[in-house]
Design an enzyme around this catalytic site. Structure first.
Site, PDB file in Angstrom:
ATOM      1  N   LYS A  32       8.820   8.490   7.267  1.00 39.65           N
ATOM      2  CA  LYS A  32       8.885   8.598   5.808  1.00 39.65           C
ATOM      3  C   LYS A  32      10.083   9.440   5.375  1.00 39.65           C
ATOM      4  O   LYS A  32      10.785   9.098   4.421  1.00 39.65           O
ATOM      5  CB  LYS A  32       7.575   9.175   5.260  1.00 39.65           C
ATOM      6  CG  LYS A  32       6.436   8.160   5.280  1.00 39.65           C
ATOM      7  CD  LYS A  32       5.136   8.761   4.800  1.00 39.65           C
ATOM      8  CE  LYS A  32       4.010   7.734   4.863  1.00 39.65           C
ATOM      9  NZ  LYS A  32       2.698   8.334   4.667  1.00 39.65           N
ATOM     10  N   LYS A  40       6.216  -6.043   1.246  1.00 41.43           N
ATOM     11  CA  LYS A  40       6.659  -5.835  -0.139  1.00 41.43           C
ATOM     12  C   LYS A  40       8.069  -5.237  -0.170  1.00 41.43           C
ATOM     13  O   LYS A  40       8.783  -5.370  -1.154  1.00 41.43           O
ATOM     14  CB  LYS A  40       5.664  -4.994  -0.927  1.00 41.43           C
ATOM     15  CG  LYS A  40       5.468  -3.591  -0.433  1.00 41.43           C
ATOM     16  CD  LYS A  40       4.467  -2.865  -1.326  1.00 41.43           C
ATOM     17  CE  LYS A  40       4.009  -1.555  -0.710  1.00 41.43           C
ATOM     18  NZ  LYS A  40       3.311  -1.679   0.573  1.00 41.43           N
ATOM     19  N   LYS A  95       8.691 -10.816   8.888  1.00 35.40           N
ATOM     20  CA  LYS A  95       7.360 -10.302   8.543  1.00 35.40           C
ATOM     21  C   LYS A  95       7.240 -10.162   7.027  1.00 35.40           C
ATOM     22  O   LYS A  95       8.130  -9.598   6.385  1.00 35.40           O
ATOM     23  CB  LYS A  95       7.170  -8.930   9.201  1.00 35.40           C
ATOM     24  CG  LYS A  95       5.908  -8.201   8.797  1.00 35.40           C
ATOM     25  CD  LYS A  95       5.923  -6.773   9.366  1.00 35.40           C
ATOM     26  CE  LYS A  95       4.645  -6.024   9.079  1.00 35.40           C
ATOM     27  NZ  LYS A  95       4.517  -5.369   7.808  1.00 35.40           N
TER      28      LYS A  95
HETATM   29  P1  ADP Z   1       4.011  -3.763   3.366  1.00 29.36           P
HETATM   30  O1  ADP Z   1       4.760  -4.080   4.639  1.00 29.36           O
HETATM   31  O2  ADP Z   1       4.036  -4.884   2.404  1.00 29.36           O
HETATM   32  O3  ADP Z   1       4.465  -2.443   2.755  1.00 29.36           O
HETATM   33  P2  ADP Z   1       1.768  -2.222   4.159  1.00 29.36           P
HETATM   34  O4  ADP Z   1       2.577  -1.491   5.165  1.00 29.36           O
HETATM   35  O5  ADP Z   1       1.345  -1.507   2.910  1.00 29.36           O
HETATM   36  O6  ADP Z   1       2.515  -3.579   3.767  1.00 29.36           O
HETATM   37  O7  ADP Z   1       0.504  -2.814   4.911  1.00 29.36           O
HETATM   38  C1  ADP Z   1      -0.840  -2.662   4.536  1.00 29.36           C
HETATM   39  C2  ADP Z   1      -1.688  -3.355   5.586  1.00 29.36           C
HETATM   40  O8  ADP Z   1      -1.401  -4.780   5.596  1.00 29.36           O
HETATM   41  C3  ADP Z   1      -1.428  -2.859   7.006  1.00 29.36           C
HETATM   42  O9  ADP Z   1      -2.662  -2.708   7.678  1.00 29.36           O
HETATM   43  C4  ADP Z   1      -0.602  -3.951   7.642  1.00 29.36           C
HETATM   44  O10 ADP Z   1      -0.858  -4.069   9.026  1.00 29.36           O
HETATM   45  C5  ADP Z   1      -1.037  -5.204   6.900  1.00 29.36           C
HETATM   46  N1  ADP Z   1       0.108  -6.119   6.785  1.00 29.36           N
HETATM   47  C6  ADP Z   1       1.184  -5.966   5.972  1.00 29.36           C
HETATM   48  N2  ADP Z   1       2.060  -6.975   6.113  1.00 29.36           N
HETATM   49  C7  ADP Z   1       1.535  -7.816   7.035  1.00 29.36           C
HETATM   50  C8  ADP Z   1       1.966  -9.059   7.628  1.00 29.36           C
HETATM   51  N3  ADP Z   1       3.107  -9.628   7.275  1.00 29.36           N
HETATM   52  N4  ADP Z   1       1.177  -9.636   8.554  1.00 29.36           N
HETATM   53  C9  ADP Z   1      -0.005  -9.059   8.915  1.00 29.36           C
HETATM   54  N5  ADP Z   1      -0.465  -7.905   8.404  1.00 29.36           N
HETATM   55  C10 ADP Z   1       0.274  -7.276   7.476  1.00 29.36           C
END
Ligand code: ADP
Ligand code: TRP
Length: 320
Positions: free
Chosen positions: A110, A192, A189
């Site tokens: 972070k 957001k 992948k």
């Molecule tokens: P982002 O990458 O959009 O910021 P987060 O890190 O907030 O998403 O992820 C929240 C949850 O969603 C986590 O447990 C993560 O493993 C799951 N997750 C996020 N993106 C994916 C993806 N592309 N495929 C599978 N699981 C995902």
């Protein structure tokens, strides 16, 4: 078995979040005593302003309830409505060596991303330990990036138990190993942060527009299409059973349809899949008093357990 998880509310949910994290978590409520809270004290470490934090908290509550979290089965609340965790957090700080926190990957990541290195960000894992330990949690479903925090919780609890007796249950992490990484519209992948996400609650037009932007190869119409590495196919199959997936394969191979058709088909699948959730969400956003009631009931239940645990801890360490 008591299972607890915290949700970081950070804006709009996408299909990757749904299949990777929410769906598997919501399924746990069928077999376990599930406790779920919106981790707004934790979100404060990265929050930009009050209005956004409030909005994200409300959105997360409406999103989870509409996507299947059942308040009859799951205790659901907002972290800051059970302030006892903050008392335990201070107490646990005494059992947290500096070196343990200095080794935390999440903190370093972070800070490397430009989030200011505050004490709250640094001590984030101690608050997470308090969340887990105050409810005698046995299992903690988390993404891979959070495993270290559960390990740290065990270290802190062990140190406490060694000095003051077996007060805390040692929790174990639960990681969904078999969940695939969901690709975004560019094949990376879905995230957001990569501007490649398909949000669950988009309006219909925006959803079709997003689907139209999915990158696919440029096979001319009339020739069979490759489905193996196709992003549209990968996303569509999330919504299909085995037989339907085979049918889609056959449509790709027949060469009678182009990618444009499959983009429309994918949009329909997504739109249909979340139709009920969309309705429920609109209802909840219109009846926030019901959502608040659910969260209040949840907080009441979690708080009763937390209060009793905190009393035991305080007594054990000599706080009168
Ligand atoms: P982002 O990458 O959009 O910021 P987060 O890190 O907030 O998403 O992820 C929240 C949850 O969603 C986590 O447990 C993560 O493993 C799951 N997750 C996020 N993106 C994916 C993806 N592309 N495929 C599978 N699981 C995902
Ligand atoms: N740190 C977790 C995350 O970023 C959220 C969280 C806070 C949590 N407290 C928790 C998860 C307790 C499980 C248990 O996703």
């Amino acid at each position: 078995m008591r299972v607890l998880t915290g949700i970081q509310a950070s804006g709009k949910l996408h299909i990757g979040n749904y299949f990777g994290a929410m769906k598997p978590m919501i399924e746990l409520q069928e077999e376990h005593e599930l406790f779920t809270f919106i981790a707004n004290y934790h979100s404060l470490t990265t929050s930009k302003d009050a209005a956004t934090l409030k909005q994200y908290t409300i959105d997360a509550a409406a999103d989870y309830l509409s996507l299947g979290l059942d308040p009859e089965k799951t205790t659901f609340w907002i972290q800051s409505h059970v302030p006892e965790v903050l008392e335990l957090y201070w107490i646990l700080s005494k059992f947290t060596p500096m070196g343990l926190l200095e080794r935390a990957h999440s903190y370093k990541d972070k800070v490397a991303k430009g989030i200011p290195a505050s004490h709250a960000l640094f001590s984030y894992p101690v608050l997470m330990a308090a969340d887990i330990l105050i409810l005698d949690t046995q299992k903690v479903p988390v993404g891979k990036d959070q495993i270290q925090h559960v390990e740290m919780t065990r270290d802190i609890a062990t140190k406490f138990n060694n000095e003051y007796g077996e007060i805390f249950v040692l929790p174990e992490h639960m990681v969904q190993e078999d969940v695939a990484t969901i690709p975004g519209i560019d094949g990376q992948k879905m995230s957001k942060s990569y501007d490649n996400a398909i949000d669950i609650f988009m309006d219909e037009k925006a959803l079709q527009k997003k689907c139209n932007k999915i990158i696919s190869s440029s096979t001319p119409l009339g020739e069979p299409l490759e489905y193996e590495n196709d992003n549209i196919f990968a996303l569509a199959s999330l919504f299909l059973d085995k037989r339907e997936t085979l049918e889609l394969q056959a449509r790709y191979q027949s060469g009678q349809e182009g990618y444009g058709h499959f983009k429309k088909y994918l949009k329909e699948l997504i739109w249909e899949e979340f139709a009920k959730a969309r309705e429920k969400r609109a209802y909840y956003l219109d009846h926030m008093d019901e959502v608040n009631d659910i969260l209040e009931q949840g907080a009441k239940k979690a708080r009763a357990i937390a209060k009793a645990k905190l009393e035991t801890v305080k007594d054990a360490i000599g706080l009168i």
